[in-house]
Enzyme design. Structure first.
Site, short mmCIF file in Angstrom:
data_model
loop_
_atom_site.label_atom_id
_atom_site.label_comp_id
_atom_site.label_asym_id
_atom_site.label_seq_id
_atom_site.Cartn_x
_atom_site.Cartn_y
_atom_site.Cartn_z
N HIS A 344 0.79 -1.23 0.00
CA HIS A 344 0.00 0.00 0.00
C HIS A 344 0.82 1.28 0.00
CE1 HIS A 344 -4.09 -1.68 0.54
NE2 HIS A 344 -3.48 -2.64 1.21
N LYS A 535 -8.01 14.55 3.63
CA LYS A 535 -7.16 13.36 3.69
C LYS A 535 -6.19 13.59 4.84
CE LYS A 535 -6.02 14.22 -0.61
NZ LYS A 535 -6.12 12.95 -1.30
N ARG A 536 -5.43 12.55 5.23
CA ARG A 536 -4.44 12.74 6.28
C ARG A 536 -3.47 13.86 5.89
NH1 ARG A 536 -4.34 8.90 10.67
NH2 ARG A 536 -2.44 9.99 11.29
N LYS A 541 1.28 14.63 0.44
CA LYS A 541 -0.06 14.95 -0.09
C LYS A 541 -0.18 16.44 -0.45
CE LYS A 541 -2.22 11.14 2.47
NZ LYS A 541 -2.91 10.32 1.44
N THR A 643 -8.39 6.79 -2.50
CA THR A 643 -9.78 6.35 -2.71
C THR A 643 -10.74 7.52 -2.58
OG1 THR A 643 -9.77 5.62 -0.40
CG2 THR A 643 -9.52 3.91 -2.08
N LYS A 647 -14.34 8.74 -4.61
CA LYS A 647 -15.59 9.15 -3.95
C LYS A 647 -16.07 10.49 -4.50
CE LYS A 647 -14.02 6.57 0.02
NZ LYS A 647 -13.26 6.60 1.27
#
Length: 809
Positions: A344, A535-536, A541, A643, A647
């Site tokens: 992952h 998101k985290r 990111k 993911t 969504k």
């Protein structure tokens, strides 16, 4: 004509029909009243909303139990009649925050799909007493609060003490003529709690089994006569601490002994459970008790969700060889054929590398087994590549050095028959970089399984308005076959449909605006573009890139307040690991920038920056249907899949993103021109690494970037503490692994394209429809079907199990 139903009313109708099984609502009512009666304690006559919630949850659980039992046998809103506000009761339910970021949520989607596809599957994990912390923002900083989610009990779970199992730690290894014995261990008991996992309208109810740690009654009482009985009883906490709290790191490895205990705890309990079920089920076997493990891999598949359950490999070997007396080579063949591994992440700091010294103490027999497996593996590599010492070093499960470590990813690769990444680009990186040597050795092992999301939760449940509009046009088949959304391509130019889709989005935005105002006393402009990144919080990111864009927009408004601007509400949400200093600083920067922008009279309604506190699944279900723009802006080659991106796509937001993770396949499905793609590709990042990334180059060349960085640096956004953000600026300028400045110019330009399209609502909505229509690939039903056929060797079943009130076939 009747007034249209609100989302809430739609969901209540669906829920009541569902509970009643499209049958007798009076029965539901009777069951509800019975539960309510037993929920109320003797000295309390007035029911609270929580009483109603528990009574309703138990009513639904009753409804599931018959199907749950039948399934196991098979394998081997405001209801006027109840007079309750279903949505109010939904709000009482606690999130079960038993994972960190995408990994735990992915598993939940997979469980939903496995039940819906009629697969005989179990989800195993730990029943943490305290899940992911609740996030409070105090003076702009993240503050963590314990998540006491079980405070009022959990109506969905059923304790199964009859299946309690022992788990061993510490001790020593005896090599005897009768075989190897692991002795003088400390024992902790694993108590299972089962939660039903219903499939969609197929009467299948699978099981999620979570383990809770319990001290045995004789725990530390051996010293009872000499020592202190009270102390011994208090020491029970030490054993029970194993399932006390979730480690809150996402994409970061912290080598704590308690974490290793957690990993072995869930593995040891689960494998005993699997083997017990294998032995007791007949599967055409005539023996009263099965002792032959030859057929084990034909009947059992174990999917390792990242390396956290990697100990399944040596533990299965230990059981087969030491306990069941299976020959070593046969045991290794069985283990490899049973286990498969999903990778992952490619971030080096996330890979689990446990110190050998910790294993020596905690799991001495497993260390011996790992050494023996590694020796077999290296002998094979040496035979194929004679004299290539460096290859042996690179491929070893044991990393030499000051502190010898066990590389759990390498253990997973050698002990599995299949290894997969979670998006095509990620699986390519896995093959060509992370596990390059292993891929050269066994290319047939490596696969791709692009992640997916369940359309039941992420469309039907969270966006009933959109689901209705879609169903009116193409029927309800898309709920279990999301590829049917392709039929919407026929309606891209249908004016009524364009209007309906835009109307649902506007209703969702109004609803979310009201929620923000009620919960956080924040007033936003519902006709502004809802620009969302949830998101985290992590450097890779690149929430900082988003932040720089917000500052740039602010400076443009300030330099010409009379100019017309496309109004935006930028929402950023996510938790930072408590020990991750830079992530916490990023949150403080976002809140500080928001503080300045949101209170500047020159800006007014044109721009708002909101930090969404305590981002979690229940908040995602509210914000995602309301989003116009989805930000997926990680540095190319760092996000395995994502993911959240899927969504947003299915819920009618457009994506601004890099060619990373599943964004690549989203662009492929919808057409690159229907996403806002910008920035470096993987090859460009690699080329820049070769050349050497120099942040100052961009700082000097781009005036708007320089202005934004100088404002952060000078204390413009932190006047009471001008040096507050020096660590962020220093990182961006001198050691930014994720190259924020390198993508700044392309990002700002791309955001200009977003503004331009948003000013043409009809064209924007047509792109939205195309994105929804092309999102079918990203159903977890498709993902799980691929796992089932290509890794587990089972076929999904469309068979509908008869409900409990009808005889079995």
């Amino acid at each position: 004509m009747a007034a249209p139903l609100s989302d809430g009313e739609r969901r209540k109708q669906i829920s009541v029909r569902g509970i009643a099984g499209l049958g007798d609502v009076a029965e539901v009512r009777k069951s509800f009243n019975r539960h309510l009666h037993f929920t109320l304690v003797k000295d309390r006559n007035v029911a609270t909303p929580r009483d109603y919630y528990f009574a309703l949850a138990h009513t639904v659980r009753d409804h599931l139990v018959g199907r749950w039992i039948r399934t196991q046998q098979h394998y081997y809103e405001r209801d006027p009649k109840l007079g309750l506000d279903l949505e109010e009761l939904e709000e009482i339910e606690e999130d079960a925050g038993l994972g960190n970021g995408g990994l735990g949520r992915l598993a939940a989607c997979f469980l939903d799909s496995m039940a819906t596809l009629g697969l005989a599957a179990y989800g195993y994990g730990i029943r943490y007493e305290f899940g992911i912390f609740n996030q409070k923002i105090v003076d702009g900083w993240q503050v963590e609060e314990a998540d006491d989610w079980l405070r009022y009990g959990n109506p969905w779970e059923k304790a199964r003490p009859e299946y309690m199992l022992p788990v061993h730690f510490y001790g020593r290894v005896d090599h005897t003529p009768e075989g190897v014995k692991w002795v003088d261990t400390q024992v902790v008991l694993a108590m299972p709690y089962d939660t039903p996992v219903p499939g969609y309208k197929n009467n299948t109810v699978n099981t999620m089994r979570l383990w809770s740690a319990k001290a045995p009654n004789d725990f530390n009482l051996q010293e009872f006569n000499v020592g202190d009985y009270i102390e011994a009883v208090l020491d029970r906490n030490l054993a029970e601490n194993i399932s006390r709290v979730l480690y809150p790191n996402d994409n970061f490895f912290e080598g704590k002994e308690l974490r290793l205990k957690q990993e072995y705890f869930v593995v040891a309990a689960t494998l005993q459970d699997i083997i017990r079920r294998f032995k007791s089920s007949k599967f055409g076997c005539r023996d009263p008790v099965r002792t032959c493990f030859e057929t084990f891999p034909d009947k059992v598949a174990i999917q390792l969700n990242d390396t956290h359950p990697a100990l399944s490999i040596p533990e299965l070997m230990r059981i087969l060889v030491d306990v069941e007396k299976v020959d070593w080579d046969k045991a290794w063949e069985i283990t490899k054929r049973t286990c498969a591994y999903t990778n992952h992440t490619v971030l080096p700091e996330a890979l689990e590398r446990w110190p050998v010294s910790m294993f020596e103490k905690l799991l001495p027999r497993h260390l011996e087994i790992i050494y023996a497996l590694n020796q077999m593996h290296l002998d094979r590599v040496a035979a194929l590549y004679p004299g290539d010492i460096d290859r042996l070093r690179r491929m070893s499960v044991i990393e030499e050095g000051d502190c010898k470590r066990i590389n759990m990813a390498h253990l997973c690769v050698i002990g599995s028959h299949a290894v997969n990444g979670v998006a095509r680009i990620h699986s390519d990186i896995v093959k060509n970089s992370v596990f390059k040597d292993f891929y050269e050795l066994e290319p047939e092992k490596f696969q791709n399984k692009t992640n997916g999301i369940t359309p039941r939760r992420w469309l039907l449940l969270c966006n009933p308005g959109l689901a209705d509009v879609i169903a009116e046009k193409i029927g309800e088949g898309f709920i279990t076959d999301l590829s049917q959304l392709k039929k919407l391509l026929d309606f891209i130019n249908n004016e009524a449909f364009i209007r309906d889709v835009a109307k649902v989005k506007q209703e969702n935005k109004l609803k979310f605006s009201a929620y923000l105002e009620e919960q956080y006393k924040v007033k936003i402009n519902p006709s502004s573009m809802f620009d969302v990144q949830v998101k985290r919080i992590h450097e890779y990111k690149r929430q900082l890139l988003n932040c720089l864009h917000a500052i740039t927009l602010y400076n443009r408004i300030r330099s010409d307040p009379s100019k017309s601007f496309v109004p935006r509400t930028i929402m950023i949400g996510g938790k930072a690991a408590p020990g991750y200093h830079m992530a916490k600083m990023i949150i403080k920067l976002i809140t500080s920038v928001g503080e300045v922008i949101n209170n500047d009279p020159y800006v007014g309604d044109k721009l708002k920056v909101i930090f969404l506190e305590n981002y979690r699944v229940s908040l995602a279900e509210k914000v995602i249907p309301a989003a116009d723009l989805s930000q997926q802006i990680s540095t190319a080659g760092t996000e395995a899949s994502g993911t959240g991106n899927m969504k947003f796509m299915v819920n009618g937001a457009l994506t601004i993103g890099t060619m990373d993770g599943a964004n690549v396949e989203m662009a492929e499905e919808a057409g690159e021109e229907n996403l806002f793609i910008f920035g470096m590709r993987v090859e460009d990042v690699e080329a820049l690494d070769q050349k050497g990334y120099n942040a100052r180059e961009y700082y000097e060349r781009l005036p708007e970037l320089r202005q934004a960085v100088d404002q952060i640096s000078s204390g413009f956004f932190s006047p009471r503490d001008p040096g507050c953000f020096k660590d962020i600026v220093n990182m961006l300028m001198y050691h930014d692994r994720f190259k924020v400045f390198a993508d700044y110019e392309a990002y700002i330009k791309c955001q200009g394209q977003v503004d331009k399209l948003f000013m043409d609502p009809r064209e924007w909505t047509k792109k939205v429809i195309r994105n929804i229509a092309c999102s079918g690939k990203f159903s977890s039903d498709r993902t799980i079907t691929e796992y089932a056929r290509e890794i587990w060797g089972v076929e999904p079943s469309a068979t509908k199990i008869p409900p409990p009130n009808l005889p079995r076939d």
